[in-house]
Design a protein around this motif. Structure first.
Motif, PDB file in Angstrom:
ATOM      1  N   SER A 134     -10.107 -10.769  -1.339  1.00 14.03           N
ATOM      2  CA  SER A 134     -10.688 -11.133  -2.433  1.00 14.03           C
ATOM      3  C   SER A 134     -10.405 -12.536  -2.876  1.00 14.03           C
ATOM      4  O   SER A 134      -9.351 -13.170  -2.627  1.00 14.03           O
ATOM      5  CB  SER A 134     -10.617 -10.162  -3.479  1.00 14.03           C
TER       6      SER A 134
ATOM      7  N   ARG B 290      -6.688  -3.961   2.032  1.00 10.59           N
ATOM      8  CA  ARG B 290      -7.720  -4.983   2.604  1.00 10.59           C
ATOM      9  C   ARG B 290      -8.310  -5.786   1.612  1.00 10.59           C
ATOM     10  O   ARG B 290      -8.896  -7.095   1.826  1.00 10.59           O
ATOM     11  CB  ARG B 290      -8.437  -4.283   3.639  1.00 10.59           C
ATOM     12  N   ALA B 291      -9.327  -5.059   0.964  1.00 12.01           N
ATOM     13  CA  ALA B 291     -10.444  -5.480   0.208  1.00 12.01           C
ATOM     14  C   ALA B 291      -9.664  -6.759  -0.957  1.00 12.01           C
ATOM     15  O   ALA B 291      -9.918  -7.891  -0.868  1.00 12.01           O
ATOM     16  CB  ALA B 291     -11.259  -4.573  -0.613  1.00 12.01           C
ATOM     17  N   TRP B 292      -8.452  -6.438  -1.344  1.00 12.72           N
ATOM     18  CA  TRP B 292      -7.898  -7.250  -2.463  1.00 12.72           C
ATOM     19  C   TRP B 292      -7.464  -8.561  -1.496  1.00 12.72           C
ATOM     20  O   TRP B 292      -7.626  -9.688  -2.162  1.00 12.72           O
ATOM     21  CB  TRP B 292      -6.716  -6.349  -2.874  1.00 12.72           C
TER      22      TRP B 292
ATOM     23  N   VAL C 103      -5.486   4.624  -6.117  1.00 10.07           N
ATOM     24  CA  VAL C 103      -6.656   4.798  -5.567  1.00 10.07           C
ATOM     25  C   VAL C 103      -6.499   6.212  -4.767  1.00 10.07           C
ATOM     26  O   VAL C 103      -5.328   6.596  -4.441  1.00 10.07           O
ATOM     27  CB  VAL C 103      -6.889   3.685  -4.657  1.00 10.07           C
TER      28      VAL C 103
ATOM     29  N   GLU D 172      -7.791   0.612   3.017  1.00  8.63           N
ATOM     30  CA  GLU D 172      -9.117  -0.222   2.887  1.00  8.63           C
ATOM     31  C   GLU D 172      -9.010  -0.922   1.312  1.00  8.63           C
ATOM     32  O   GLU D 172      -9.643  -2.203   1.358  1.00  8.63           O
ATOM     33  CB  GLU D 172     -10.152   0.975   2.657  1.00  8.63           C
ATOM     34  N   ARG D 173      -8.711  -0.420   0.148  1.00 12.09           N
ATOM     35  CA  ARG D 173      -8.576  -1.182  -0.974  1.00 12.09           C
ATOM     36  C   ARG D 173      -7.498  -2.380  -0.857  1.00 12.09           C
ATOM     37  O   ARG D 173      -7.788  -3.239  -1.308  1.00 12.09           O
ATOM     38  CB  ARG D 173      -8.224  -0.195  -2.131  1.00 12.09           C
TER      39      ARG D 173
ATOM     40  N   GLN E 106      -8.320   5.954   0.600  1.00 10.89           N
ATOM     41  CA  GLN E 106      -8.709   4.552   0.737  1.00 10.89           C
ATOM     42  C   GLN E 106      -7.882   3.519   0.399  1.00 10.89           C
ATOM     43  O   GLN E 106      -8.010   2.391   0.055  1.00 10.89           O
ATOM     44  CB  GLN E 106      -9.680   4.503  -0.760  1.00 10.89           C
ATOM     45  N   LEU E 107      -6.642   4.005   0.482  1.00 12.53           N
ATOM     46  CA  LEU E 107      -5.453   3.029   0.187  1.00 12.53           C
ATOM     47  C   LEU E 107      -5.470   2.003   0.849  1.00 12.53           C
ATOM     48  O   LEU E 107      -5.542   0.683   0.620  1.00 12.53           O
ATOM     49  CB  LEU E 107      -4.197   3.987   0.378  1.00 12.53           C
TER      50      LEU E 107
ATOM     51  N   ALA F 286       0.811  -0.978   0.163  1.00 17.43           N
ATOM     52  CA  ALA F 286      -0.046  -0.018  -0.120  1.00 17.43           C
ATOM     53  C   ALA F 286       0.802   1.198  -0.134  1.00 17.43           C
ATOM     54  O   ALA F 286       1.577   1.667   1.085  1.00 17.43           O
ATOM     55  CB  ALA F 286      -0.690  -0.061   1.419  1.00 17.43           C
TER      56      ALA F 286
ATOM     57  N   GLU G 123      -2.846  -0.648  -9.219  1.00 18.51           N
ATOM     58  CA  GLU G 123      -4.020   0.171  -8.955  1.00 18.51           C
ATOM     59  C   GLU G 123      -3.510   1.555  -8.546  1.00 18.51           C
ATOM     60  O   GLU G 123      -2.756   1.506  -7.657  1.00 18.51           O
ATOM     61  CB  GLU G 123      -4.923  -0.420  -7.707  1.00 18.51           C
TER      62      GLU G 123
ATOM     63  N   ILE H 126      -0.770  -1.308  -4.932  1.00 18.86           N
ATOM     64  CA  ILE H 126      -1.706  -0.076  -4.586  1.00 18.86           C
ATOM     65  C   ILE H 126      -0.913   1.231  -4.423  1.00 18.86           C
ATOM     66  O   ILE H 126      -0.558   1.204  -3.097  1.00 18.86           O
ATOM     67  CB  ILE H 126      -2.756  -0.292  -3.946  1.00 18.86           C
TER      68      ILE H 126
END
Ligand code: NAD
Length: 708
Positions: free
Chosen positions: A198, A193-195, A183, A190-191, A187-188, A101, A181, A121
């Protein structure tokens, strides 16, 4: 140094914060902490994925050069670089997903961490820089950079980053495939984490660790990349004359390392890294371009007890080539500028010079129109001295003529506030003499810029006999304010840079006068790593300029003037032939209007070739050693410090950085050997090669930089 946290979803976060350094850098301690944190995350059964980020404005700024500076042997190099490379490989092959990140710039080892992660990201901030700029300090990215980048984005796309140290902002990095990505900064995490949560993060085998890896852009042995290597190797040699070990080592890493599996490639990289880390060229570059340049930019020599001066308004007298450039760099740095000339049209023309540069940047999409407009609006073109009121500093860049300079000094001082500084950008006239007309010689200083001002980073701050220490300190503050690197020089004819650099030009003309083949002279200069061959260079700034200085010296010194071997050559070129240089289309070269210059064949008539020609090495040594000797004389005379002499030579006239500067050359050759060679040259060619006693003593003690 590395904060390890894990949340309820099993997402671990490694946050880099190298608390004992001003920035996140990689050194023994931070690398060991990072290694421990990575291993902890891998071993932690609760951790299903890992975010790597930083709590500082930067992600990681790069390797700590203190680590590399003291490396003496290949073993020490393996011990310094190997563990970090292995940590990143462990991270990469752990089977656990790691995501970088990237909250700020990731350079050198910082980007290498990101490349080893399974996803990258980056925050959407155009100020963020991503790159592996090690080559600029004679090094290579030694933690997988030369291996992972080509395997990710292809050899052709990777080479400019590796060989030239190119940096990308987030948008460019995304386009190039260096990150996945971009972003919004908020949101860094958070994104990331989301990845990790996933499906994408379920299988994290890197393509090059899979069975069917296809090299992007073709494998190294195939036609396309082979061509690229041929072209890159040729271009490199043309540019560096084979004098720069770092880009060659990088090319070798990519060529050899990409033909084998990545683990072997990483070992190849370590070996090449050790070759560089132990080389004199790299040590020279790090010393001068990092440590010494850093000190000059931090104004290390500035008097500490003088309060720092803030500048908001600068006056510039003379809107010619230098004045226009000075106005431009000052406005760019956010200063209000009063640009004064004898007519409004000349002053406006000077302002238009800056406008042209800014317009070109707007056209290329590098500058916003609004920024161009606000920069230009800061410059007031005028003929009125009254406009100088409120300027903290006024710099004169009028004709190189004592009377003209005296007049503008008087008129400006009458209009300036009592505490303002007056600076002269003269290139040849000693400051002490110019200050004689000043009503406040303590506030009179030399600021010798180089042309073109907007490109040349150096300024010589010249101390006249009466210049006060506070004025020197404030002149240094000003140099820093307009983002130039200052060196402090005590007043003497030609100051420091032109005096030492001038020897390159003078020796070339002396060689020509002796009947040495001009092509040999030019090739020797080029192959020594100078930015331009000497005769070509003289044509650029014109033989006439040097001839004028000669005439002035004859007038100033009268019967005490001693003829120099190059004087006759200048007289032939200027007085007999009118071949003044490029500006009139003819000098040592022919300069046809359509371009494509070549050495003038008529030189053979006026300077007939000697029957016996010296070797290339002899010519090279004469051209190069003459500069070092003059610089050593300047140091011995107290004109300039050793550090400033070397920094000045790299920034002022492009002396080869692999030598660490004009004095660094003496150490690199070996001080004893240098003195011996000069003694031999003095016997053959005259007193200009005589070694100053101070240098002889210094050589006996081991040279300038024996401790580094
Ligand atoms: P230039 O001839 O391009 O510009 C000089 C400008 O000064 C002209 O626009 C002229 O109209 C103006 N001027 C002359 N008399 C004036 C007066 N009385 N009042 C106001 N303006 C006046 O010269 P340049 O190349 O810009 O050089 C300027 C100074 O900088 C010289 O002292 C030169 O030695 C020095 N310098 C030049 C270089 C270089 O490479 N050109 C490098 C370092 C220092």
């Amino acid at each position: 140094m590395i904060d390890y946290r894990i949340d309820a979803d099993g997402i671990a976060t490694l946050t880099i914060h190298v608390a004992d350094r001003p920035m996140n850098v990689l050194n023994h301690a931070s690398i060991a902490a990072f290694d421990a944190a990575v291993k902890q995350a891998i071993a932690d059964p609760a951790a299903r994925g890992v975010i790597v980020t930083s709590s500082r404005p930067e992600f990681v700024a790069g390797g700590d050069l203190d680590l590399i500076r003291h490396i003496r042997t290949a073993e020490e190099s393996f011990a310094a670089g190997g563990p970090f490379s292995r940590t990143l490989r462990t991270l990469e092959t752990s089977g656990k997903p790691f995501v970088a990140a990237i909250n700020g710039s990731a350079l050198g080892g910082g980007l290498e961490i990101c490349l080893a992660c399974h996803r990258r990201i980056v925050a959407d901030d155009p100020k963020i820089q991503l790159g592996v700029p090690e080559v600029t300090l004679g090094l290579l990215p030694g933690a997988g950079g030369t291996q992972r980048l080509p395997r990710m984005i292809g050899i052709k796309a990777a080479l400019p980053y590796l060989l030239e140290g190119r940096k990308a902002d987030p948008a460019k990095a995304l386009e190039a495939g260096i990150v996945d990505e971009v972003v919004p900064a908020a949101q860094l995490l958070e994104r990331a984490r989301a990845w990790l949560l996933s499906d994408g993060a379920k299988s994290v085998v890197k393509p090059w660790d899979g069975k069917h890896f296809k090299f992007p852009g073709g494998a190294p042995q195939t036609a396309g990349p082979t061509q690229i290597f041929f072209a890159a190797g040729g271009a490199l040699l043309a540019k560096t004359q084979g004098l720069q070990p770092a880009p060659e080592a990088i090319l070798a890493c990519v060529y050899d390392g990409c033909q084998v599996d990545i683990d072997t490639g990483l070992r190849i990289e370590q070996r090449q890294f050790a070759r560089l880390a132990t080389s004199q060229a790299t040590k020279n570059m790090i010393r001068t371009l990092f440590y010494d340049l850093g000190e000059a930019n931090r104004l290390a020599g500035r008097a500490k007890d003088v309060p720092v001066r803030k500048f908001s308004r600068v006056g510039i007298l003379g809107a010619g080539m230098m004045g226009a450039g000075l106005a431009h760099v000052s406005a760019l740095a956010g200063l209000d500028v009063v640009l004064l000339d004898t007519t409004q049209a000349s002053a406006e023309q000077g302002k238009a010079y800056g406008a042209k540069i800014l317009d070109a940047q707007v056209a290329r999409g590098r500058l916003a129109q609004a920024q161009r407009d606000s920069t230009l609006a800061r410059v007031k073109a005028t003929t009125e001295y009254a406009d100088l009121a409120g300027c903290e500093i006024v710099i004169e860049a009028v004709f190189e003529d004592r009377a003209v300079k005296a007049e503008v000094t008087r008129r400006a001082e009458a209009a300036m506030s009592a505490d303002a500084i007056f600076a002269s950008n003269t290139s040849t006239l000693p400051i002490t003499g110019l200050a004689e007309v000043s009503a406040r010689p303590g506030q009179f200083v030399g600021l010798h810029f180089f042309s073109p001002v907007e490109k040349m980073p150096l300024v010589e701050v010249i101390r006249g006999a009466q210049t006060s220490e506070a004025t020197i300190a404030h002149a240094l503050d000003f140099a820093k304010r307009i983002r130039k690197t200052p060196i402090v020089v005590n007043d003497c004819p030609a100051f420091y840079a032109n005096r030492a650099f001038g020897m390159y030009a003078y020796e070339a003309m002396t060689l020509l006068g002796e009947g040495v083949n001009p092509a040999l002279i030019e090739n020797a200069g080029r192959m020594a790593g100078m930015p331009m061959p000497p005769l070509a260079l003289i044509d650029e700034f014109s033989v006439e300029l040097l001839h004028k200085a000669l005439k002035q010296a004859r007038i100033d010194q009268g019967s005490a003037y001693r003829e120099q071997p190059q004087d006759a050559v200048m007289e032939v070129m200027v007085e007999q032939l009118g071949r003044l240089g490029r500006k009139v289309g003819q000098g040592f070269y022919e300069h046809p209007a359509e371009g494509g210059k070549r050495l003038w064949p008529g030189l053979a008539t006026h300077f007939p070739l000697a029957a016996e020609q010296p070797t290339l090495e002899e010519v090279r040594d004469r051209l190069m050693y003459a500069q070092s000797l003059e610089a050593a004389r300047c140091v011995a005379e107290g004109i300039v410090t050793e550090r400033d002499a070397d920094v000045g030579s790299l920034l002022g006239w492009g002396f080869p950085s692999v030598l660490g500067g004009v004095l660094g050359q003496i150490d690199t050759v070996g001080p004893g050997r240098f003195v011996e060679r000069c003694d031999a040259m003095a016997r053959r060619h005259g007193e200009r090669f005589e070694v100053p006693p101070a240098l002889r003593e210094l050589a006996a003690r081991g040279g300038f930089y024996r401790a580094t």
